[in-house]
Design an enzyme around this catalytic site. Structure first.
Site, PDB file in Angstrom:
ATOM      1  N   GLY A   1     -18.485   4.045  10.148  1.00  0.00           N
ATOM      2  CA  GLY A   1     -19.521   3.830   9.133  1.00  0.00           C
ATOM      3  C   GLY A   1     -20.126   2.437   9.209  1.00  0.00           C
ATOM      4  O   GLY A   1     -21.328   2.252   9.001  1.00  0.00           O
TER       5      GLY A   1
ATOM      6  N   ARG B   1       0.861  -1.184   0.000  1.00  0.00           N
ATOM      7  CA  ARG B   1       0.000   0.000   0.000  1.00  0.00           C
ATOM      8  C   ARG B   1       0.896   1.233   0.000  1.00  0.00           C
ATOM      9  O   ARG B   1       1.752   1.391   0.869  1.00  0.00           O
ATOM     10  CB  ARG B   1      -0.871   0.007   1.251  1.00  0.00           C
ATOM     11  CG  ARG B   1      -1.682   1.267   1.329  1.00  0.00           C
ATOM     12  CD  ARG B   1      -2.362   1.420   2.660  1.00  0.00           C
ATOM     13  NE  ARG B   1      -3.081   2.676   2.670  1.00  0.00           N
ATOM     14  CZ  ARG B   1      -3.358   3.346   3.781  1.00  0.00           C
ATOM     15  NH1 ARG B   1      -2.995   2.886   4.943  1.00  0.00           N
ATOM     16  NH2 ARG B   1      -4.014   4.478   3.702  1.00  0.00           N
TER      17      ARG B   1
ATOM     18  N   ASP C   1     -12.385   8.281  20.001  1.00  0.00           N
ATOM     19  CA  ASP C   1     -13.120   7.052  19.688  1.00  0.00           C
ATOM     20  C   ASP C   1     -14.629   7.281  19.809  1.00  0.00           C
ATOM     21  O   ASP C   1     -15.119   7.717  20.850  1.00  0.00           O
ATOM     22  CB  ASP C   1     -12.668   5.936  20.630  1.00  0.00           C
ATOM     23  CG  ASP C   1     -13.128   4.577  20.142  1.00  0.00           C
ATOM     24  OD1 ASP C   1     -14.345   4.413  19.878  1.00  0.00           O
ATOM     25  OD2 ASP C   1     -12.278   3.691  20.015  1.00  0.00           O
ATOM     26  N   PHE C   2     -15.342   6.954  18.726  1.00  0.00           N
ATOM     27  CA  PHE C   2     -16.778   7.222  18.701  1.00  0.00           C
ATOM     28  C   PHE C   2     -17.575   6.379  19.692  1.00  0.00           C
ATOM     29  O   PHE C   2     -18.684   6.740  20.052  1.00  0.00           O
ATOM     30  CB  PHE C   2     -17.326   7.054  17.275  1.00  0.00           C
ATOM     31  CG  PHE C   2     -17.183   8.307  16.487  1.00  0.00           C
ATOM     32  CD1 PHE C   2     -15.935   8.710  16.045  1.00  0.00           C
ATOM     33  CD2 PHE C   2     -18.273   9.123  16.223  1.00  0.00           C
ATOM     34  CE1 PHE C   2     -15.779   9.899  15.356  1.00  0.00           C
ATOM     35  CE2 PHE C   2     -18.133  10.306  15.529  1.00  0.00           C
ATOM     36  CZ  PHE C   2     -16.886  10.702  15.088  1.00  0.00           C
ATOM     37  N   ARG C   3     -16.998   5.252  20.117  1.00  0.00           N
ATOM     38  CA  ARG C   3     -17.712   4.466  21.133  1.00  0.00           C
ATOM     39  C   ARG C   3     -17.793   5.251  22.434  1.00  0.00           C
ATOM     40  O   ARG C   3     -18.844   5.299  23.081  1.00  0.00           O
ATOM     41  CB  ARG C   3     -17.017   3.123  21.365  1.00  0.00           C
ATOM     42  CG  ARG C   3     -17.248   2.153  20.223  1.00  0.00           C
ATOM     43  CD  ARG C   3     -16.261   1.037  20.250  1.00  0.00           C
ATOM     44  NE  ARG C   3     -14.958   1.513  19.800  1.00  0.00           N
ATOM     45  CZ  ARG C   3     -14.005   0.721  19.310  1.00  0.00           C
ATOM     46  NH1 ARG C   3     -14.208  -0.574  19.245  1.00  0.00           N
ATOM     47  NH2 ARG C   3     -12.860   1.213  18.904  1.00  0.00           N
TER      48      ARG C   3
ATOM     49  N   HIS D   1      -7.624   7.104   0.681  1.00  0.00           N
ATOM     50  CA  HIS D   1      -8.545   5.985   0.918  1.00  0.00           C
ATOM     51  C   HIS D   1      -9.091   5.443  -0.401  1.00  0.00           C
ATOM     52  O   HIS D   1     -10.166   4.836  -0.435  1.00  0.00           O
ATOM     53  CB  HIS D   1      -9.782   6.399   1.760  1.00  0.00           C
ATOM     54  CG  HIS D   1      -9.496   6.802   3.166  1.00  0.00           C
ATOM     55  ND1 HIS D   1     -10.142   7.849   3.768  1.00  0.00           N
ATOM     56  CD2 HIS D   1      -8.659   6.289   4.093  1.00  0.00           C
ATOM     57  CE1 HIS D   1      -9.701   7.967   5.012  1.00  0.00           C
ATOM     58  NE2 HIS D   1      -8.802   7.034   5.232  1.00  0.00           N
TER      59      HIS D   1
ATOM     60  N   ASN E   1     -11.069   6.389  11.694  1.00  0.00           N
ATOM     61  CA  ASN E   1     -10.278   7.376  12.408  1.00  0.00           C
ATOM     62  C   ASN E   1      -9.881   8.495  11.435  1.00  0.00           C
ATOM     63  O   ASN E   1     -10.009   9.677  11.741  1.00  0.00           O
ATOM     64  CB  ASN E   1      -9.066   6.654  12.981  1.00  0.00           C
ATOM     65  CG  ASN E   1      -8.515   7.392  14.130  1.00  0.00           C
ATOM     66  OD1 ASN E   1      -9.197   8.237  14.724  1.00  0.00           O
ATOM     67  ND2 ASN E   1      -7.276   7.130  14.437  1.00  0.00           N
TER      68      ASN E   1
ATOM     69  N   ASN F   1     -19.990   0.381  11.980  1.00  0.00           N
ATOM     70  CA  ASN F   1     -20.380  -0.071  13.326  1.00  0.00           C
ATOM     71  C   ASN F   1     -21.298   0.841  14.113  1.00  0.00           C
ATOM     72  O   ASN F   1     -21.722   0.469  15.200  1.00  0.00           O
ATOM     73  CB  ASN F   1     -19.122  -0.304  14.174  1.00  0.00           C
ATOM     74  CG  ASN F   1     -18.291  -1.430  13.634  1.00  0.00           C
ATOM     75  OD1 ASN F   1     -18.785  -2.537  13.454  1.00  0.00           O
ATOM     76  ND2 ASN F   1     -17.028  -1.151  13.331  1.00  0.00           N
TER      77      ASN F   1
HETATM   78  P1  ADP Z   1      -8.495   3.730  10.715  1.00  0.00           P
HETATM   79  O1  ADP Z   1      -8.320   2.546   9.783  1.00  0.00           O
HETATM   80  O2  ADP Z   1      -8.657   5.042  10.020  1.00  0.00           O
HETATM   81  O3  ADP Z   1      -7.516   3.787  11.847  1.00  0.00           O
HETATM   82  P2  ADP Z   1     -10.989   2.424  11.426  1.00  0.00           P
HETATM   83  O4  ADP Z   1     -11.695   2.379  10.132  1.00  0.00           O
HETATM   84  O5  ADP Z   1     -10.455   1.172  11.998  1.00  0.00           O
HETATM   85  O6  ADP Z   1      -9.889   3.550  11.445  1.00  0.00           O
HETATM   86  O7  ADP Z   1     -11.985   3.065  12.489  1.00  0.00           O
HETATM   87  C1  ADP Z   1     -11.630   3.207  13.825  1.00  0.00           C
HETATM   88  C2  ADP Z   1     -12.721   3.970  14.552  1.00  0.00           C
HETATM   89  O8  ADP Z   1     -13.973   3.314  14.382  1.00  0.00           O
HETATM   90  C3  ADP Z   1     -12.514   4.019  16.048  1.00  0.00           C
HETATM   91  O9  ADP Z   1     -11.700   5.097  16.421  1.00  0.00           O
HETATM   92  C4  ADP Z   1     -13.919   4.226  16.547  1.00  0.00           C
HETATM   93  O10 ADP Z   1     -14.165   5.610  16.629  1.00  0.00           O
HETATM   94  C5  ADP Z   1     -14.816   3.669  15.467  1.00  0.00           C
HETATM   95  N1  ADP Z   1     -15.585   2.498  15.913  1.00  0.00           N
HETATM   96  C6  ADP Z   1     -15.202   1.226  15.963  1.00  0.00           C
HETATM   97  N2  ADP Z   1     -16.192   0.441  16.461  1.00  0.00           N
HETATM   98  C7  ADP Z   1     -17.234   1.269  16.735  1.00  0.00           C
HETATM   99  C8  ADP Z   1     -18.558   1.105  17.263  1.00  0.00           C
HETATM  100  N3  ADP Z   1     -19.012  -0.085  17.615  1.00  0.00           N
HETATM  101  N4  ADP Z   1     -19.317   2.194  17.385  1.00  0.00           N
HETATM  102  C9  ADP Z   1     -18.869   3.407  17.035  1.00  0.00           C
HETATM  103  N5  ADP Z   1     -17.643   3.634  16.522  1.00  0.00           N
HETATM  104  C10 ADP Z   1     -16.843   2.587  16.385  1.00  0.00           C
END
Ligand code: ADP
Length: 400
Positions: A337, A94, A287-289, A183, A214, A339
C-alpha cells in the site's frame, strides 16, 4: 506525554522483533530482530540509532534466551543505548488475539495473562508465542510494567451484523466463533492519521483503510469506530494475500481433501502458506516487486494474479462504502500500500463511481503521508505509512 523508554516486543513462533522508543521524542533508539529461535542457525540483528547494524549468530534455544540477548545488547557498553535496564520504563507487547476479552490495551496482570491464555484456541500459533515473550520479560525485568496491545482490540466495536457468521448461533455462544479482524493497531493508527492529514474531526469521518502487506486487510472506520474489517476468526479470511487465499467457498476444502488425498490440516496449510499471490502465480513469488516486474514483461501469470488481487481490494472498498453509506477517504498503507503506485492505480481504476481521480505525481512519491487524489476528487485517497511499533509505544506509555 511522559518521558520514558518503551521496549516494544513482537514475538512470533520462532522470531522476535523489537524497538526501543522514547515516548516523548518518539524516536527509535534501537531496533532489531531475532530469527530462528529454537531452530538451528539462530541470529540476531541489532541497530542502535545512528549506528551500524550488528549481526550476531548465536544459539537461541528459546524466547527467554533471545530476550536476554536483546537486553544485553541494549545495555552493552559499546553498542548499547542505555546504561541499565532501569532506563527502560515499560514494555509493550503486541498480542495477536484478545478475543472478546479485550477492546483496548491493558496493563498486564496475572488475570490478563489468564485471559490471553483463554484465547490460545483462537490463535494457536501466535498467542502462545506472545505469552512466552511476556513471561520471559517478566522474569528478566520483574519490576518493569508491561502492557498488552491487541491486534483484535480496535475491531471490537464492530456491530453484530458485521461480526456474525451465517452459522448456527450456538457456535458463537459455545465457542465464540465470529469475525474478530487483525492489524487493528495499524488500522487505528492510519485512520487517526488520515483525519489529521485531512484536518478533519476523526469522529465525523468515514474512512476505509487498506492495509496491504504480506498479510492484508481492509477496514471501515465510521466516526472513529471500526464497523467492519475483512479478516475473520483468523487472518485467513478476506483479501488475497502474499501466501493466504483470503475468501474462498468453504466447500473447496473437502473437495481438495478428496482430490489430493490430504487432511483438512494439510489443505489449511496450503490455504495459509501456498496460496495467495504466491499460489496464483504458480509459485513464482509472494513479493509484489517481483510480480510487478513480471506483469510489465507481459507474463500472463503475473497479470492474472495482480488483476485478481486488485479486484478483490476494490470489491471490499465497494462493500465498505455501502456499509458506511459513503466514504470520505480511502487510505493505503503497509509494504504494498505504501510502496506500489502501480497497485494503487489498478485499485483506483475501479473507483470512478466515487469521483476518484489520482494525481500521478503525488502517487509516484514514497515514504510520506500524502493525498494522492486530485483536489477535485469526491473521495480523498491517501497514502499513510503505518507505524505499529510507535502506536504500541504510545499506548504503553499512556497506560503506565
Ligand atoms: P508484513 O508486515 O505483513 O510481513 P509488509 O507490510 O512489510 O508485510 O509488506 C511486505 C510486502 O510489501 C512485500 O512482500 C512486498 O510484496 C511489498 N513491497 C515492499 N516494497 C514494495 C515495492 N517497492 N513495490 C511493491 N511492493 C512492495
Amino acid at each position: 506525554m511522559k518521558d520514558i523508554n518503551v521496549l516494544v516486543i513482537n514475538c512470533g513462533s520462532s522470531s522476535l522483533k523489537f524497538q526501543l522508543i522514547n515516548s516523548s521524542s518518539e524516536e527509535v533508539i534501537a531496533k532489531g530482530l531475532c530469527e530462528r529461535i529454537g531452530i538451528e542457525g539462530s541470529q540476531m540483528t541489532y541497530t542502535p540509532a545512528g549506528g551500524e547494524k550488528y549481526e550476531t549468530k548465536t544459539p537461541m534455544e528459546d524466547h527467554r534466551t533471545a530476550i536476554r540477548l536483546v537486553l544485553d545488547a541494549l545495555v552493552d557498553k559499546d553498542k548499547g543505548v542505555v546504561k541499565s535496564l532501569e532506563e527502560i520504563g515499560a514494555v509493550g507487547h503486541r498480542i495477536v488475539h484478545g478475543g472478546e476479552n479485550f477492546a483496548s490495551s491493558t496493563l498486564i496482570t496475572d488475570e490478563v495473562i489468564k485471559a490471553i491464555e483463554e484465547c490460545n484456541d483462537l490463535a494457536p500459533l501466535h498467542n502462545p508465542a506472545n505469552l512466552i515473550g511476556i513471561r520471559a520479560c517478566q522474569e528478566l525485568m520483574p519490576k518493569t510494567p508491561m502492557v498488552a496491545v491487541f491486534d483484535t482490540a480496535f475491531h471490537q466495536t464492530m456491530p453484530q451484523e458485521a461480526f456474525l457468521y451465517g452459522l448456527p448461533y450456538h457456535y458463537y455462544e459455545d465457542y465464540k466463533v465470529r469475525r474478530y479482524g487483525f492489524h487493528g493497531t495499524s488500522h487505528s493508527y492510519v485512520s487517526r492519521r488520515a483525519a489529521d492529514v485531512l484536518g478533519k474531526d476523526y469522529g465525523e469521518l468515514k474512512i476505509i483503510v487498506c492495509h496491504l502487506g504480506n498479510g492484508a486487510s481492509v477496514s471501515a472506520v465510521k466516526n472513529g469506530k471500526c464497523v467492519d474489517t475483512s479478516m475473520g476468526l483468523t487472518p485467513l479470511e478476506g483479501l488475497i494475500m502474499g501466501t493466504r487465499s483470503g475468501d474462498i467457498d468453504p466447500a473447496i476444502i473437502e473437495f481438495l481433501c478428496n482430490k489430493e488425498n490430504k487432511s483438512v490440516q494439510e489443505i489449511l496449510n496450503v490455504l495459509n502458506k501456498e496460496s495467495g499471490v504466491f499460489g496464483m502465480s504458480g509459485g513464482f513469488s509472494s513479493d509484489f516487486r517481483d510480480l510487478e516486474k513480471a506483469y510489465r514483461a507481459g507474463e500472463a501469470f503475473a497479470i492474472r494474479t495482480m488483476q485478481t488481487f486488485a479486484y478483490r481490494v476494490a470489491k471490499y472498498i465497494g462493500a465498505y462504502t455501502a456499509a458506511m453509506n459513503g466514504v470520505d477517504a480511502i487510505c493505503f498503507t503497509a509494504g504494498i500500500g505504501e510502496n506500489s503506485p502501480f497497485i494503487r492505480t489498478m485499485i483506483a481504476s475501479y473507483l470512478g463511481y466515487l469521483g476518484i481521480t489520482l494525481d500521478e505525481e503525488a502517487n509516484a512519491k514514497r515514504g510520506e503521508e500524502i493525498a494522492i487524489s486530485t483536489p477535485e476528487s469526491g473521495t480523498k485517497v491517501l497514502v499513510i505509512p503505518t507505524n505499529e511499533e510507535l502506536a504500541i509505544a504510545r499506548e504503553t506509555a499512556a497506560l503506565v
